[in-house]
Design a protein around this motif. Structure first.
Motif, PDB file in Angstrom:
ATOM      1  N   TRP A 179       1.089  -1.411  -0.234  1.00 33.11           N
ATOM      2  CA  TRP A 179       0.010  -0.058   0.656  1.00 33.11           C
ATOM      3  C   TRP A 179       0.687   1.282  -0.457  1.00 33.11           C
ATOM      4  CZ3 TRP A 179      -5.477  -0.332   0.307  1.00 33.11           C
ATOM      5  CH2 TRP A 179      -5.941  -1.893   0.046  1.00 33.11           C
ATOM      6  N   VAL A 180       0.003   2.018  -0.749  1.00 33.39           N
ATOM      7  CA  VAL A 180       0.576   3.443  -1.270  1.00 33.39           C
ATOM      8  C   VAL A 180       0.206   5.190  -0.428  1.00 33.39           C
ATOM      9  CG1 VAL A 180       2.179   5.281  -2.360  1.00 33.39           C
ATOM     10  CG2 VAL A 180       2.816   2.780  -2.455  1.00 33.39           C
TER      11      VAL A 180
ATOM     12  N   TYR B 248      -3.318   3.805  -2.120  1.00 29.66           N
ATOM     13  CA  TYR B 248      -3.988   3.116  -2.815  1.00 29.66           C
ATOM     14  C   TYR B 248      -3.179   1.841  -2.957  1.00 29.66           C
ATOM     15  CZ  TYR B 248      -3.834   7.649  -5.347  1.00 29.66           C
ATOM     16  OH  TYR B 248      -4.353   9.027  -6.135  1.00 29.66           O
ATOM     17  N   CYS B 249      -3.355   0.237  -3.451  1.00 32.63           N
ATOM     18  CA  CYS B 249      -2.573  -0.520  -3.121  1.00 32.63           C
ATOM     19  C   CYS B 249      -1.995  -0.459  -4.934  1.00 32.63           C
ATOM     20  CB  CYS B 249      -2.874  -1.869  -3.183  1.00 32.63           C
ATOM     21  SG  CYS B 249      -4.558  -2.410  -4.722  1.00 32.63           S
ATOM     22  N   ALA B 250      -0.463  -1.376  -4.717  1.00 23.11           N
ATOM     23  CA  ALA B 250       0.035  -1.596  -5.635  1.00 23.11           C
ATOM     24  C   ALA B 250       1.164  -2.560  -5.902  1.00 23.11           C
ATOM     25  CB  ALA B 250       1.366  -0.605  -5.948  1.00 23.11           C
ATOM     26  N   ALA B 251       1.149  -3.386  -6.860  1.00 19.03           N
ATOM     27  CA  ALA B 251       1.701  -4.401  -6.938  1.00 19.03           C
ATOM     28  C   ALA B 251       3.000  -4.392  -8.035  1.00 19.03           C
ATOM     29  CB  ALA B 251       1.186  -5.023  -7.419  1.00 19.03           C
ATOM     30  N   ALA B 252       4.108  -5.248  -8.490  1.00 14.28           N
ATOM     31  CA  ALA B 252       5.007  -6.084  -8.909  1.00 14.28           C
ATOM     32  C   ALA B 252       5.497  -7.151  -9.295  1.00 14.28           C
ATOM     33  CB  ALA B 252       6.305  -4.649  -8.298  1.00 14.28           C
ATOM     34  N   ASP B 253       5.905  -7.468 -10.447  1.00  9.82           N
ATOM     35  CA  ASP B 253       6.066  -8.269 -10.999  1.00  9.82           C
ATOM     36  C   ASP B 253       7.994  -8.443 -10.534  1.00  9.82           C
ATOM     37  OD1 ASP B 253       4.368  -8.188 -13.621  1.00  9.82           O
ATOM     38  OD2 ASP B 253       3.366  -8.533 -11.980  1.00  9.82           O
ATOM     39  N   THR B 254       8.430  -7.346 -10.519  1.00  8.09           N
ATOM     40  CA  THR B 254       9.940  -8.206 -10.565  1.00  8.09           C
ATOM     41  C   THR B 254      10.407  -7.099  -9.640  1.00  8.09           C
ATOM     42  OG1 THR B 254      10.240  -7.042 -12.255  1.00  8.09           O
ATOM     43  CG2 THR B 254      10.139  -9.290 -13.039  1.00  8.09           C
ATOM     44  N   GLY B 255      11.572  -6.466  -8.930  1.00  8.29           N
ATOM     45  CA  GLY B 255      12.482  -5.148  -8.273  1.00  8.29           C
ATOM     46  C   GLY B 255      12.536  -5.967  -7.542  1.00  8.29           C
ATOM     47  N   PRO B 256      13.256  -4.375  -6.917  1.00 11.25           N
ATOM     48  CA  PRO B 256      12.811  -4.302  -5.339  1.00 11.25           C
ATOM     49  C   PRO B 256      11.619  -4.561  -4.331  1.00 11.25           C
ATOM     50  CG  PRO B 256      13.830  -3.096  -6.427  1.00 11.25           C
ATOM     51  CD  PRO B 256      13.494  -3.590  -6.911  1.00 11.25           C
ATOM     52  N   CYS B 257      11.054  -5.176  -3.158  1.00 12.72           N
ATOM     53  CA  CYS B 257      10.366  -5.199  -2.550  1.00 12.72           C
ATOM     54  C   CYS B 257      10.124  -4.173  -1.327  1.00 12.72           C
ATOM     55  CB  CYS B 257       9.963  -6.706  -2.532  1.00 12.72           C
ATOM     56  SG  CYS B 257       8.367  -6.853  -1.540  1.00 12.72           S
ATOM     57  N   ASN B 258       9.794  -2.600  -1.482  1.00 14.43           N
ATOM     58  CA  ASN B 258      10.151  -1.849  -0.646  1.00 14.43           C
ATOM     59  C   ASN B 258       9.296  -0.661  -0.304  1.00 14.43           C
ATOM     60  OD1 ASN B 258      11.654   0.203  -1.401  1.00 14.43           O
ATOM     61  ND2 ASN B 258      13.046  -1.494  -1.856  1.00 14.43           N
ATOM     62  N   ILE B 259       9.243  -0.066   1.161  1.00 13.96           N
ATOM     63  CA  ILE B 259       8.394   1.214   0.578  1.00 13.96           C
ATOM     64  C   ILE B 259       8.704   2.298   0.235  1.00 13.96           C
ATOM     65  CG2 ILE B 259       7.328   0.364   2.690  1.00 13.96           C
ATOM     66  CD1 ILE B 259       9.141   2.885   4.254  1.00 13.96           C
TER      67      ILE B 259
ATOM     68  N   PHE C  82       5.936   1.094  -8.622  1.00  9.27           N
ATOM     69  CA  PHE C  82       5.440   0.143  -8.843  1.00  9.27           C
ATOM     70  C   PHE C  82       4.460   0.174  -9.819  1.00  9.27           C
ATOM     71  CE2 PHE C  82       7.697  -1.657  -5.998  1.00  9.27           C
ATOM     72  CZ  PHE C  82       7.056  -2.933  -5.221  1.00  9.27           C
ATOM     73  N   ALA C  83       5.068  -0.762 -11.141  1.00  3.50           N
ATOM     74  CA  ALA C  83       3.872  -1.087 -12.225  1.00  3.50           C
ATOM     75  C   ALA C  83       2.502  -1.076 -12.379  1.00  3.50           C
ATOM     76  CB  ALA C  83       3.880  -2.301 -13.178  1.00  3.50           C
ATOM     77  N   HIS C  84       2.081  -2.169 -11.244  1.00  3.82           N
ATOM     78  CA  HIS C  84       0.324  -2.120 -10.833  1.00  3.82           C
ATOM     79  C   HIS C  84       0.093  -1.125  -9.923  1.00  3.82           C
ATOM     80  CE1 HIS C  84       1.393  -5.266 -14.130  1.00  3.82           C
ATOM     81  NE2 HIS C  84       2.095  -5.575 -13.265  1.00  3.82           N
ATOM     82  N   ARG C  85      -1.099  -0.579 -10.162  1.00  3.55           N
ATOM     83  CA  ARG C  85      -1.636   0.847  -8.634  1.00  3.55           C
ATOM     84  C   ARG C  85      -3.076   0.401  -9.184  1.00  3.55           C
ATOM     85  NH1 ARG C  85       0.656   6.192  -6.417  1.00  3.55           N
ATOM     86  NH2 ARG C  85       1.683   5.218  -5.825  1.00  3.55           N
ATOM     87  N   GLY C  86      -3.817   0.010  -8.188  1.00  2.02           N
ATOM     88  CA  GLY C  86      -4.840   0.982  -8.199  1.00  2.02           C
ATOM     89  C   GLY C  86      -5.650   2.291  -8.886  1.00  2.02           C
ATOM     90  N   GLN C  87      -7.099   2.637  -8.250  1.00  2.27           N
ATOM     91  CA  GLN C  87      -7.133   3.583  -8.819  1.00  2.27           C
ATOM     92  C   GLN C  87      -7.652   4.401  -7.218  1.00  2.27           C
ATOM     93  OE1 GLN C  87      -9.713   1.189  -7.817  1.00  2.27           O
ATOM     94  NE2 GLN C  87     -10.875   1.914  -6.915  1.00  2.27           N
ATOM     95  N   GLY C  88      -7.156   3.836  -6.315  1.00  2.00           N
ATOM     96  CA  GLY C  88      -6.910   4.872  -4.761  1.00  2.00           C
ATOM     97  C   GLY C  88      -8.728   4.749  -4.056  1.00  2.00           C
ATOM     98  N   ILE C  89      -8.547   5.150  -3.077  1.00  3.44           N
ATOM     99  CA  ILE C  89     -10.406   5.149  -2.877  1.00  3.44           C
ATOM    100  C   ILE C  89      -9.426   6.274  -0.965  1.00  3.44           C
ATOM    101  CG2 ILE C  89     -10.824   3.255  -2.699  1.00  3.44           C
ATOM    102  CD1 ILE C  89      -9.564   2.002  -0.021  1.00  3.44           C
TER     103      ILE C  89
END
Length: 125
Positions: free
Chosen positions: A36-37, A95-106, A112-119
């Protein structure tokens, strides 16, 4: 291509709680990293927390400690964020976000390439 859809937005009083959900869909397998961001009014986006696609927590912001809980239900393809003892400074678009590769940190999650529309989450009395 994965699609992310958040739900659970709302307004609460200080001290209240909310549970945010992020439903993933599409033909992409479980992402390597997700989380989440949030972006408060007039502020830059800040990473909240990240975890691997298998649910191993990898990083979280200082403000998360003791108040935020993030967990995933892979069977439902849904990521959750529970926020307790909410404060006015938690007011933000989440926003929730997701990535298929790369570093996994805040820090990395902000790109991240994938992100929701936000609430919208609002904490006020």
């Amino acid at each position: 291509q994965v699609q992310l859809v958040e739900s659970g937005e709302g307004s609460v009083q200080p001290g209240g709680s909310l549970k945010l959900s992020c439903k993933a869909s599409g033909d992409t397998p479980i992402p390597a990293c997700m989380g989440w961001v949030r972006q408060g009014p007039g502020k830059m986006g800040e990473g909240v927390a990240t975890m691997t696609g298998r649910g191993v927590l990898t990083s979280y912001a200082d403000f998360v400690k003791d108040r935020f809980t993030m967990f995933v239900d892979n069977a439902k393809q849904t990521l959750y964020l529970e926020i307790n003892r909410m404060k006015p400074e938690d007011t933000a678009t989440y926003y929730c976000a997701a990535a298929d590769t790369g570093p996994c940190n805040i820090v990395a999650i902000r790109r991240f390439a994938h992100r929701g529309q936000g609430i919208q989450v609002t904490v006020s009395s």
